[in-house]
Design a protein around this motif. Structure first.
Motif, PDB file in Angstrom:
ATOM      1  N   ALA A   1      56.839  74.689 -27.404  1.00 29.62           N
ATOM      2  CA  ALA A   1      57.054  73.309 -27.852  1.00 29.62           C
ATOM      3  C   ALA A   1      58.455  72.825 -27.490  1.00 29.62           C
ATOM      4  O   ALA A   1      58.639  71.670 -27.085  1.00 29.62           O
ATOM      5  CB  ALA A   1      56.828  73.209 -29.351  1.00 29.62           C
ATOM      6  N   LEU A   2      59.451  73.689 -27.629  1.00 29.57           N
ATOM      7  CA  LEU A   2      60.813  73.325 -27.258  1.00 29.57           C
ATOM      8  C   LEU A   2      60.911  73.030 -25.760  1.00 29.57           C
ATOM      9  O   LEU A   2      61.519  72.036 -25.345  1.00 29.57           O
ATOM     10  CB  LEU A   2      61.781  74.447 -27.637  1.00 29.57           C
ATOM     11  CG  LEU A   2      62.093  74.579 -29.126  1.00 29.57           C
ATOM     12  CD1 LEU A   2      62.736  75.934 -29.421  1.00 29.57           C
ATOM     13  CD2 LEU A   2      63.013  73.460 -29.596  1.00 29.57           C
ATOM     14  N   ARG A   3      60.309  73.874 -24.969  1.00 28.42           N
ATOM     15  CA  ARG A   3      60.376  73.662 -23.519  1.00 28.42           C
ATOM     16  C   ARG A   3      59.612  72.414 -23.106  1.00 28.42           C
ATOM     17  O   ARG A   3      60.040  71.687 -22.197  1.00 28.42           O
ATOM     18  CB  ARG A   3      59.869  74.917 -22.803  1.00 28.42           C
ATOM     19  CG  ARG A   3      60.834  76.099 -22.972  1.00 28.42           C
ATOM     20  CD  ARG A   3      60.208  77.424 -22.630  1.00 28.42           C
ATOM     21  NE  ARG A   3      61.134  78.532 -22.925  1.00 28.42           N
ATOM     22  CZ  ARG A   3      60.764  79.798 -23.055  1.00 28.42           C
ATOM     23  NH1 ARG A   3      59.482  80.136 -22.913  1.00 28.42           N
ATOM     24  NH2 ARG A   3      61.655  80.730 -23.331  1.00 28.42           N
ATOM     25  N   ASP A   4      58.503  72.138 -23.779  1.00 28.22           N
ATOM     26  CA  ASP A   4      57.767  70.899 -23.497  1.00 28.22           C
ATOM     27  C   ASP A   4      58.611  69.669 -23.830  1.00 28.22           C
ATOM     28  O   ASP A   4      58.430  68.609 -23.226  1.00 28.22           O
ATOM     29  CB  ASP A   4      56.473  70.858 -24.316  1.00 28.22           C
ATOM     30  CG  ASP A   4      55.408  71.805 -23.781  1.00 28.22           C
ATOM     31  OD1 ASP A   4      55.552  72.292 -22.641  1.00 28.22           O
ATOM     32  OD2 ASP A   4      54.437  72.088 -24.516  1.00 28.22           O
ATOM     33  N   ALA A   5      59.537  69.827 -24.802  1.00 34.14           N
ATOM     34  CA  ALA A   5      60.431  68.731 -25.183  1.00 34.14           C
ATOM     35  C   ALA A   5      61.674  68.667 -24.304  1.00 34.14           C
ATOM     36  O   ALA A   5      62.579  67.869 -24.572  1.00 34.14           O
ATOM     37  CB  ALA A   5      60.828  68.878 -26.651  1.00 34.14           C
ATOM     38  N   GLY A   6      61.732  69.506 -23.278  1.00 35.63           N
ATOM     39  CA  GLY A   6      62.867  69.498 -22.368  1.00 35.63           C
ATOM     40  C   GLY A   6      64.053  70.324 -22.825  1.00 35.63           C
ATOM     41  O   GLY A   6      65.155  70.184 -22.282  1.00 35.63           O
ATOM     42  N   VAL A   7      63.835  71.204 -23.794  1.00 37.22           N
ATOM     43  CA  VAL A   7      64.912  72.037 -24.330  1.00 37.22           C
ATOM     44  C   VAL A   7      64.824  73.422 -23.700  1.00 37.22           C
ATOM     45  O   VAL A   7      63.797  74.104 -23.838  1.00 37.22           O
ATOM     46  CB  VAL A   7      64.804  72.159 -25.861  1.00 37.22           C
ATOM     47  CG1 VAL A   7      65.923  73.035 -26.409  1.00 37.22           C
ATOM     48  CG2 VAL A   7      64.840  70.771 -26.502  1.00 37.22           C
ATOM     49  N   PRO A   8      65.877  73.895 -23.014  1.00 39.11           N
ATOM     50  CA  PRO A   8      65.831  75.200 -22.351  1.00 39.11           C
ATOM     51  C   PRO A   8      66.070  76.357 -23.327  1.00 39.11           C
ATOM     52  O   PRO A   8      67.012  77.142 -23.185  1.00 39.11           O
ATOM     53  CB  PRO A   8      66.946  75.096 -21.321  1.00 39.11           C
ATOM     54  CG  PRO A   8      67.950  74.182 -21.957  1.00 39.11           C
ATOM     55  CD  PRO A   8      67.145  73.175 -22.744  1.00 39.11           C
ATOM     56  N   ALA A   9      65.217  76.459 -24.332  1.00 36.24           N
ATOM     57  CA  ALA A   9      65.400  77.461 -25.384  1.00 36.24           C
ATOM     58  C   ALA A   9      65.000  78.845 -24.895  1.00 36.24           C
ATOM     59  O   ALA A   9      64.107  78.990 -24.059  1.00 36.24           O
ATOM     60  CB  ALA A   9      64.561  77.079 -26.600  1.00 36.24           C
ATOM     61  N   VAL A  10      65.669  79.849 -25.428  1.00 30.09           N
ATOM     62  CA  VAL A  10      65.359  81.235 -25.084  1.00 30.09           C
ATOM     63  C   VAL A  10      65.377  82.087 -26.356  1.00 30.09           C
ATOM     64  O   VAL A  10      66.052  81.768 -27.330  1.00 30.09           O
ATOM     65  CB  VAL A  10      66.370  81.815 -24.068  1.00 30.09           C
ATOM     66  CG1 VAL A  10      66.248  81.134 -22.722  1.00 30.09           C
ATOM     67  CG2 VAL A  10      67.799  81.700 -24.584  1.00 30.09           C
ATOM     68  N   GLU A  11      64.637  83.175 -26.318  1.00 27.45           N
ATOM     69  CA  GLU A  11      64.664  84.144 -27.407  1.00 27.45           C
ATOM     70  C   GLU A  11      65.815  85.114 -27.166  1.00 27.45           C
ATOM     71  O   GLU A  11      65.922  85.700 -26.086  1.00 27.45           O
ATOM     72  CB  GLU A  11      63.342  84.906 -27.470  1.00 27.45           C
ATOM     73  CG  GLU A  11      63.259  85.886 -28.629  1.00 27.45           C
ATOM     74  CD  GLU A  11      61.913  86.599 -28.698  1.00 27.45           C
ATOM     75  OE1 GLU A  11      61.864  87.661 -29.343  1.00 27.45           O
ATOM     76  OE2 GLU A  11      60.933  86.094 -28.118  1.00 27.45           O
ATOM     77  N   VAL A  12      66.686  85.282 -28.155  1.00 27.77           N
ATOM     78  CA  VAL A  12      67.899  86.085 -27.952  1.00 27.77           C
ATOM     79  C   VAL A  12      67.995  87.285 -28.881  1.00 27.77           C
ATOM     80  O   VAL A  12      68.975  88.030 -28.822  1.00 27.77           O
ATOM     81  CB  VAL A  12      69.168  85.216 -28.101  1.00 27.77           C
ATOM     82  CG1 VAL A  12      69.218  84.149 -27.021  1.00 27.77           C
ATOM     83  CG2 VAL A  12      69.254  84.600 -29.494  1.00 27.77           C
TER      84      VAL A  12
END
Length: 317
Positions: free
Chosen positions: A292-303
Motif C-alpha cells: 500500500a505504501l509503494r502504491d502511494a508512491g512511498v519507497p518504504a522498506v522493511e528494516v
C-alpha cells in the motif's frame, strides 16, 4: 516538567511522543498539537520554508492524525536580512501547508539575531485511532519510509563540500511531506507503534520505541536505505555535533554486530530533518502495508523486527 493529571490529556510528554493529544468533550475526536522550528538548513530561503513546514506537519501524521491548520513561528534579524527574504521563507511554508491540505491562519514573529522558522500545527484524530511511538509487539516488522543521511548532508552543504547532486537530493528528501506515508499507515489498521525519524536519528527514535513498548528491536543494517555519498562523508568526519551526541547517548543500549563500524554507527544516529516514518507493523500484515505504501508512491522498506526482551535494547547487525 510536572506530571499532567488530566483524563482528557491522552498523550503528553511522558514517552517523548511526536505530538500532544487532547480529547474533546462530548466527541470521539481528539485534538493533536505539535510545534517545531529551527535555524536554516539550506541557503535558499524558499526551500528552508518548505523544509521547516514539512518537518512540523510530519508530527501530525506520525500520530495517525490529519492536519487542520497551522500557525507560523518566525525569528528574523530585521536589521541584517531583507524582509523580501523572509517573504520567500513564508512562501515556502505556505506551499508545504497547501500540499498538506491545511491553511496557514496566522502566526507570531520576533526580531531575532539568528533566523528561525517553523510552525505550530493543529490536527484531529479519532480517540481510538491515535498512533503512538509506543505499543510495538514481538513479531511486528519494522518499516522505514525514507533514507537516512540528511544531517550529514546539510553539514556538507554548510562546509561547501556537498556535490550538486547531493544538494538536490537532500533538499527534495527534506521537503517531501510524510502525508502519503502517514495516511497509508493510519488507514491500514495494522500499525502498533509509529514515530518520525528526526533529531534523535534512527537509533534514538528506535530506542524510544523499544523502551516505551517494553520490547527489543533488531535492525538489519543492510536493509536500511542511506543517501548516496553519506558513508564517505561520515568517514571524513563531516558529521553534525548533534549526531555525535545522539550516538553517545544511545550507544550503551545498542548491541552492534561486528560488521557495523564507526562510520555506519554515526549514520544510524544521524540527526534527521523531516526524516521518514518508522512503523512497527503487525507481522502477518506487513507485506500488504508495504504494498500500500509503494502504491502511494512511498519507497518504504522493511528494516527489522520487534523481539521480546528487556528494554531499552537495540540489536543492529
Amino acid at each position: 516538567m510536572p506530571e499532567v493529571k488530566d483524563p482528557r490529556a491522552l498523550v503528553g510528554h511522558s514517552t517523548r511522543d511526536d505530538a500532544a493529544v487532547y480529547a474533546l468533550d462530548g466527541s470521539d475526536d481528539a485534538v493533536v498539537e505539535t510545534v517545531d522550528f529551527f535555524t536554516p538548513v539550506v541557503d535558499d530561503p524558499y526551500w528552508f520554508g518548505r523544509i521547516a513546514a514539512a518537518n512540523a506537519f510530519s508530527d501530525i501524521w506520525a500520530m495517525g492524525a490529519r492536519p487542520l491548520f497551522a500557525l507560523n513561528l518566525v525569528g528574523w534579524p530585521v536589521k541584517t536580512l531583507p524582509l523580501d527574504m523572509l517573504g520567500e521563507v513564508l512562501r515556502g511554508g505556505a506551499e508545504s501547508a497547501r500540499l498538506a491540505g491545511a491553511p496557514v491562519l496566522g502566526g507570531h514573529s520576533i526580531d531575532d539575531p539568528e533566523p528561525k522558522y517553523g510552525m505550530a500545527v493543529t490536527g484531529i484524530v479519532k480517540r481510538d485511532r491515535v498512533l503512538r511511538n509506543v505499543g510495538a509487539r514481538p513479531g511486528d516488522r519494522l518499516v522505514l519510509t525514507k533514507p537516512l543521511g540528511s544531517g550529514i548532508a546539510t553539514t556538507a552543504i554548510k562546509r561547501g563540500i556537498a556535490s550538486p547532486a547531493l544538494v538536490e537530493r537532500v533538499v527534495e528528501l527534506m521537503a517531501g511531506l510524510n502525508r502519503a506515508a502517514g495516511e497509508a499507515l493510519a488507514a491500514s489498521g495494522a500499525v502498533h507503534a509509529l514515530t518520525d525519524v528526526t533529531g534523535f536519528g534512527l537509533l534514538g527514535h528506535a530506542w524510544e520505541m523499544a523502551e516505551g513498548s517494553g520490547v527489543a528491536l533488531r535492525l538489519r543494517v543492510a536493509a536500511i536505505p542511506v543517501l548516496d555519498g553519506i558513508a564517505e562523508l561520515a568517514a571524513k568526519d563531516v558529521v553534525p555535533g548533534g549526531s555525535k551526541a545522539n550516538l553517545a547517548w544511545v550507544e550503551p543500549n545498542v548491541e552492534f554486530g561486528a560488521a557495523v563500524g564507526p562510520e555506519l554507527r554515526i549514520v544510524l544516529a544521524d540527526a534527521q530533518t523531516n526524516g521518514g516514518l518508522l512503523a512497527a507493523v503487525d507481522g502477518a500484515r506487513a507485506d500488504g502495508v508495504l504494498a500500500a505504501l509503494r502504491d502511494a508512491g512511498v519507497p518504504a522498506v522493511e528494516v527489522g523486527e520487534v523481539l521480546p526482551g528487556e528494554p531499552p535494547r537495540l540489536v543492529v547487525s
